[in-house]
Design an enzyme around this catalytic site. Sequence first.
Site, PDB file in Angstrom:
ATOM      1  N   CYS A   6       0.849  -1.198   0.000  1.00  0.00           N
ATOM      2  CA  CYS A   6       0.000   0.000   0.000  1.00  0.00           C
ATOM      3  C   CYS A   6       0.882   1.244   0.000  1.00  0.00           C
ATOM      4  O   CYS A   6       1.687   1.450   0.923  1.00  0.00           O
ATOM      5  CB  CYS A   6      -0.914  -0.029   1.230  1.00  0.00           C
ATOM      6  SG  CYS A   6      -1.790   1.519   1.478  1.00  0.00           S
ATOM      7  N   CYS A   9       0.535   3.353   3.173  1.00  0.00           N
ATOM      8  CA  CYS A   9       1.239   2.732   4.319  1.00  0.00           C
ATOM      9  C   CYS A   9       2.736   2.983   4.199  1.00  0.00           C
ATOM     10  O   CYS A   9       3.412   3.272   5.201  1.00  0.00           O
ATOM     11  CB  CYS A   9       0.971   1.228   4.368  1.00  0.00           C
ATOM     12  SG  CYS A   9      -0.644   0.769   5.009  1.00  0.00           S
ATOM     13  N   ASP A  32      -0.566  16.404  -1.837  1.00  0.00           N
ATOM     14  CA  ASP A  32      -0.942  15.517  -2.932  1.00  0.00           C
ATOM     15  C   ASP A  32       0.048  15.696  -4.080  1.00  0.00           C
ATOM     16  O   ASP A  32       0.438  16.807  -4.433  1.00  0.00           O
ATOM     17  CB  ASP A  32      -2.368  15.839  -3.386  1.00  0.00           C
ATOM     18  CG  ASP A  32      -2.964  14.723  -4.234  1.00  0.00           C
ATOM     19  OD1 ASP A  32      -3.906  14.072  -3.776  1.00  0.00           O
ATOM     20  OD2 ASP A  32      -2.464  14.503  -5.376  1.00  0.00           O
ATOM     21  N   HIS A  48      -3.896   0.810   8.455  1.00  0.00           N
ATOM     22  CA  HIS A  48      -4.436   0.517   7.120  1.00  0.00           C
ATOM     23  C   HIS A  48      -5.914   0.146   7.213  1.00  0.00           C
ATOM     24  O   HIS A  48      -6.268  -0.892   7.765  1.00  0.00           O
ATOM     25  CB  HIS A  48      -3.666  -0.616   6.433  1.00  0.00           C
ATOM     26  CG  HIS A  48      -4.178  -0.872   5.038  1.00  0.00           C
ATOM     27  ND1 HIS A  48      -3.772  -0.128   3.959  1.00  0.00           N
ATOM     28  CD2 HIS A  48      -5.111  -1.733   4.575  1.00  0.00           C
ATOM     29  CE1 HIS A  48      -4.405  -0.546   2.879  1.00  0.00           C
ATOM     30  NE2 HIS A  48      -5.230  -1.523   3.225  1.00  0.00           N
ATOM     31  N   ASN A  89     -13.245  10.266  -0.987  1.00  0.00           N
ATOM     32  CA  ASN A  89     -13.767   9.472  -2.094  1.00  0.00           C
ATOM     33  C   ASN A  89     -13.815   8.021  -1.635  1.00  0.00           C
ATOM     34  O   ASN A  89     -12.798   7.467  -1.210  1.00  0.00           O
ATOM     35  CB  ASN A  89     -12.866   9.621  -3.329  1.00  0.00           C
ATOM     36  CG  ASN A  89     -12.906  11.031  -3.893  1.00  0.00           C
ATOM     37  OD1 ASN A  89     -13.959  11.656  -3.937  1.00  0.00           O
ATOM     38  ND2 ASN A  89     -11.754  11.546  -4.312  1.00  0.00           N
ATOM     39  N   HIS A 100      -6.546   3.031   0.647  1.00  0.00           N
ATOM     40  CA  HIS A 100      -6.188   3.285   2.055  1.00  0.00           C
ATOM     41  C   HIS A 100      -6.960   4.556   2.390  1.00  0.00           C
ATOM     42  O   HIS A 100      -6.749   5.589   1.726  1.00  0.00           O
ATOM     43  CB  HIS A 100      -4.667   3.486   2.181  1.00  0.00           C
ATOM     44  CG  HIS A 100      -4.177   3.760   3.579  1.00  0.00           C
ATOM     45  ND1 HIS A 100      -3.143   3.052   4.160  1.00  0.00           N
ATOM     46  CD2 HIS A 100      -4.554   4.684   4.506  1.00  0.00           C
ATOM     47  CE1 HIS A 100      -2.910   3.520   5.381  1.00  0.00           C
ATOM     48  NE2 HIS A 100      -3.764   4.521   5.608  1.00  0.00           N
ATOM     49  N   HIS A 102      -8.473   7.954   3.106  1.00  0.00           N
ATOM     50  CA  HIS A 102      -7.819   9.262   3.149  1.00  0.00           C
ATOM     51  C   HIS A 102      -8.846  10.352   2.925  1.00  0.00           C
ATOM     52  O   HIS A 102      -9.843  10.143   2.247  1.00  0.00           O
ATOM     53  CB  HIS A 102      -6.707   9.360   2.098  1.00  0.00           C
ATOM     54  CG  HIS A 102      -7.158   9.023   0.697  1.00  0.00           C
ATOM     55  ND1 HIS A 102      -7.293   7.722   0.275  1.00  0.00           N
ATOM     56  CD2 HIS A 102      -7.517   9.806  -0.342  1.00  0.00           C
ATOM     57  CE1 HIS A 102      -7.709   7.714  -0.995  1.00  0.00           C
ATOM     58  NE2 HIS A 102      -7.865   8.969  -1.384  1.00  0.00           N
ATOM     59  N   HIS A 104      -9.063  14.336   1.599  1.00  0.00           N
ATOM     60  CA  HIS A 104      -8.388  15.443   0.933  1.00  0.00           C
ATOM     61  C   HIS A 104      -8.752  16.745   1.652  1.00  0.00           C
ATOM     62  O   HIS A 104      -9.919  16.953   1.990  1.00  0.00           O
ATOM     63  CB  HIS A 104      -8.870  15.578  -0.516  1.00  0.00           C
ATOM     64  CG  HIS A 104      -8.646  14.361  -1.367  1.00  0.00           C
ATOM     65  ND1 HIS A 104      -7.641  14.285  -2.303  1.00  0.00           N
ATOM     66  CD2 HIS A 104      -9.310  13.179  -1.448  1.00  0.00           C
ATOM     67  CE1 HIS A 104      -7.701  13.108  -2.926  1.00  0.00           C
ATOM     68  NE2 HIS A 104      -8.706  12.419  -2.420  1.00  0.00           N
TER      69      HIS A 104
HETATM   70  P1  AMP Z   1      -8.418   9.336  -4.427  1.00  0.00           P
HETATM   71  O1  AMP Z   1      -8.560   9.516  -5.908  1.00  0.00           O
HETATM   72  O2  AMP Z   1      -9.489  10.002  -3.628  1.00  0.00           O
HETATM   73  O3  AMP Z   1      -8.212   7.889  -4.058  1.00  0.00           O
HETATM   74  O4  AMP Z   1      -7.117  10.128  -4.012  1.00  0.00           O
HETATM   75  C1  AMP Z   1      -5.837   9.602  -4.054  1.00  0.00           C
HETATM   76  C2  AMP Z   1      -4.913  10.787  -4.128  1.00  0.00           C
HETATM   77  O5  AMP Z   1      -3.629  10.365  -3.769  1.00  0.00           O
HETATM   78  C3  AMP Z   1      -4.837  11.410  -5.513  1.00  0.00           C
HETATM   79  O6  AMP Z   1      -5.220  12.777  -5.436  1.00  0.00           O
HETATM   80  C4  AMP Z   1      -3.374  11.228  -5.893  1.00  0.00           C
HETATM   81  O7  AMP Z   1      -2.860  12.320  -6.610  1.00  0.00           O
HETATM   82  C5  AMP Z   1      -2.711  11.091  -4.535  1.00  0.00           C
HETATM   83  N1  AMP Z   1      -1.481  10.331  -4.528  1.00  0.00           N
HETATM   84  C6  AMP Z   1      -1.258   9.090  -5.071  1.00  0.00           C
HETATM   85  N2  AMP Z   1      -0.008   8.699  -4.849  1.00  0.00           N
HETATM   86  C7  AMP Z   1       0.598   9.694  -4.150  1.00  0.00           C
HETATM   87  C8  AMP Z   1       1.904   9.873  -3.618  1.00  0.00           C
HETATM   88  N3  AMP Z   1       2.872   8.959  -3.772  1.00  0.00           N
HETATM   89  N4  AMP Z   1       2.159  11.029  -2.951  1.00  0.00           N
HETATM   90  C9  AMP Z   1       1.215  11.964  -2.796  1.00  0.00           C
HETATM   91  N5  AMP Z   1      -0.038  11.852  -3.262  1.00  0.00           N
HETATM   92  C10 AMP Z   1      -0.345  10.728  -3.940  1.00  0.00           C
END
Ligand code: AMP
Length: 116
Positions: A6, A9, A32, A48, A89, A100, A102, A104
Amino acid sequence: MAEHDCIFCRIAKEEVPADIVHENEQIVAFRDINPQAPVHVVVIPRKHIASLAASSADDVALLGEILKAAKEVAEKLDIQASGYRVVNNCGPDAQQSVQHIHFHVLGGRRLGWPPG
Ligand code: AMP
């Protein structure tokens, strides 16, 4: 998904670099990688949990900690007065792309409503 696979994680364990803006024992918040607003931070629990739908009654306090951290991020990055949006989301129709949980934190510009 196993925790070692993940990406969030791995960020929480500092195995993958991220621009961490806030953290404590339970929470990590980082910018992000593909920002949708001048301030775009992702707030995660170190634990997780695949999604909000996968959370349980045992996670109620942790979910509160995530929202508390979102507020602290907004204060730290100086968008508390101008305003901000906290978004989760959950699942395919919401286009959750990282499995995982999260939240925003988006701000620093006037945000459209309703979302697409
Ligand atoms: P979601 O689409 O709601 O699942 O959001 C996942 C978010 O994680 C997206 O906005 C991606 O741009 C962000 N994301 C994915 N990988 C990384 C990473 N390695 N570092 C920072 N943000 C990330």
